[in-house]
Design a protein around this motif. Structure first.
Motif: not given
Length: 336
Positions: A27-28, A31-33, A79-81, A113, A115
Motif C-alpha cells: 500500500l502506497r 491508495e486503498v487496498l 486497508a487505507v493509506a 487483493y 491496491s
C-alpha cells in the motif's frame, strides 16, 4: 503475505494464464487496498494478454513479467493509506484501476487483493452485488465519457481536438454492437437522455435490448443497417475499427459518428464530404464519475447484464468464452 492471482509469463492465448500464488501488493500513499470479490473482463485484457498485437509497434507498451491482467473490480476495503480520509476499512467499493496509465499491466486486477488510487474508487452501488458492480466500470465509463461527459482535460491521444459529446434529447441514436458491454449501457444512457434508440445486434438479443429501452431493433445478420435507416443524428459504433465507415450513409448532414475502437478508421474524407463529425476518445479512470453512476444504478436508471461468471481460477475458460464472441453484457470472474 501472498494471495491467489492469475499470472502469465509470456504473451499468448488463454493457455498462458496461470492460477497461482503472488505477493499481496504494498500500500502506497494515496491508495486503498481492496479485497476483491469480483473482476469484470474487458477487451484490453486480451489485447494485453497477447501483446497488443492490434496496436502499431510504436504504441505497444513495455511489459514486465509475470503479468497480472485486469482493471475492473468490486470488493471491500482492507486497508487505507495514512493520507486517505475519504474511505474506511470495510466499505464496499468498485473501480476501474489505473487505466489507461496501467495498460502495461500495472492495474493487476485478476487477484484477491488490488491496491487502487483513492481517486479511482467509488462506493459500490447499494442495489448491485459484487458480480454486477465489477461488470460495470470500464464499459459504463466508456459509454459515459463518449456520450455524456469526458473524464478530464488530458490531451486526447487519439485525435488533435477534444472529444465532445452531443446533446441527445430528441435525437435519433443508432448503437451498433448494442448487446455488448459498452453497447448495452449506451442504449440505456441514450434513452435516459431522451433519445430515440435504434439497436443493432444479432436477433437473439432483440428482447433483451427492447427491455433496456431500444425503440427499434435491426438484426445485422439479416439486414444491413445502412440499407434501411437514414438521417440519424448519432451513431455509436461499439466494435468500431476499419468497418465503422459503413455507417456514414446513415447519418444526416451535421450528424456524428463515434467509433469506440478507432484504430483502422480511414473514411475521414468521406465523413467531411457528408458533413459528419467523427470523434473518439480514451476512457479514463474516475472515482468521481463512478460515484455519480452509482446513483443511477441505485435509482433504477441503469442495470448491468452479465453474460457468464467463472471462478478466478478459471480465467482461461473466461477468455475462451470471450473469444467466441456474441457476448450479452459482461463476463465476470468471482474471487474466492
Amino acid at each position: 503475505m501472498t494471495m491467489k492471482a492469475i499470472q502469465q509469463y509470456a504473451f499468448g492465448g488463454p493457455d498462458v494464464l496461470r492460477y497461482e500464488d503472488a505477493p499481496v501488493p504494498a500500500l502506497r500513499a494515496g491508495e486503498v487496498l481492496v479485497r476483491v470479490h469480483a473482476v469484470g473482463l474487458n477487451p484490453p485484457d486480451w489485447y494485453l494478454r497477447d501483446g497488443y498485437k492490434t496496436l502499431p509497434p510504436e504504441w505497444r507498451p513495455e511489459v514486465s513479467f509475470p503479468l497480472i491482467l485486469g482493471t475492473d473490480i468490486s470488493g471491500v476495503i482492507a486497508a487505507v493509506a495514512d493520507d486517505v480520509t475519504d474511505f474506511s476499512v470495510g466499505e464496499a467499493v468498485y473501480s476501474m484501476v489505473r487505466f489507461p496509465e496501467g495498460a502495461a499491466g500495472e492495474s493487476r486486477a485478476y487477484a484477491q487483493y488490488v491496491s487502487v488510487p483513492a481517486s479511482q474508487v467509488a462506493r459500490k452501488p447499494a442495489r448491485l452485488d459484487h458480480l454486477h458492480a465489477a461488470a460495470a466500470p470500464m464499459s459504463l465509463l466508456t459509454a459515459w465519457q463518449f456520450m455524456i461527459a469526458s473524464a478530464d482535460d488530458v490531451q486526447n491521444p487519439l485525435q488533435p481536438a477534444p472529444h465532445q459529446p452531443v446533446a441527445l434529447t430528441g435525437k435519433t441514436v443508432l448503437i451498433n454492437g448494442a448487446a455488448g458491454g459498452v453497447g448495452h449501457f449506451a442504449v440505456q444512457l441514450a434513452k435516459w437522455q431522451g433519445a430515440q434508440v435504434i439497436a443493432v445486434a444479432s436477433g437473439a438479443h432483440e428482447t433483451f435490448l427492447r427491455e433496456l429501452g431500444a425503440d427499434r431493433f435491426i438484426d445485422y445478420t439479416k439486414t444491413a443497417a445502412w440499407d434501411v435507416v437514414s438521417e440519424i443524428d448519432l451513431v455509436i459504433d461499439a466494435p468500431g475499427g476499419p468497418d465503422a465507415g459503413r455507417f456514414l450513409p446513415t447519418l444526416r448532414h451535421g450528424g456524428a459518428l463515434f467509433p469506440i475502437f478507432p484504430l483502422g478508421f480511414s473514411a475521414m474524407d468521406e465523413a467531411a464530404r457528408r458533413g459528419v463529425t467523427v470523434s473518439t476518445t480514451q476512457v479514463r479512470s474516475s472515482g468521481a464519475q463512478l460515484a455519480e453512476l452509482a446513483g443511477l444504478f441505485d435509482r433504477g436508471v441503469l442495470q448491468v447484464a452479465i453474460d457468464s461468471v467463472y471462478p478466478l481460477a478459471d480465467a482461461r475458460q473466461a477468455h475462451e468464452r470471450a473469444a467466441r464472441g456474441h457476448i450479452r453484457g459482461k463476463i465476470v470472474l468471482s474471487v474466492p
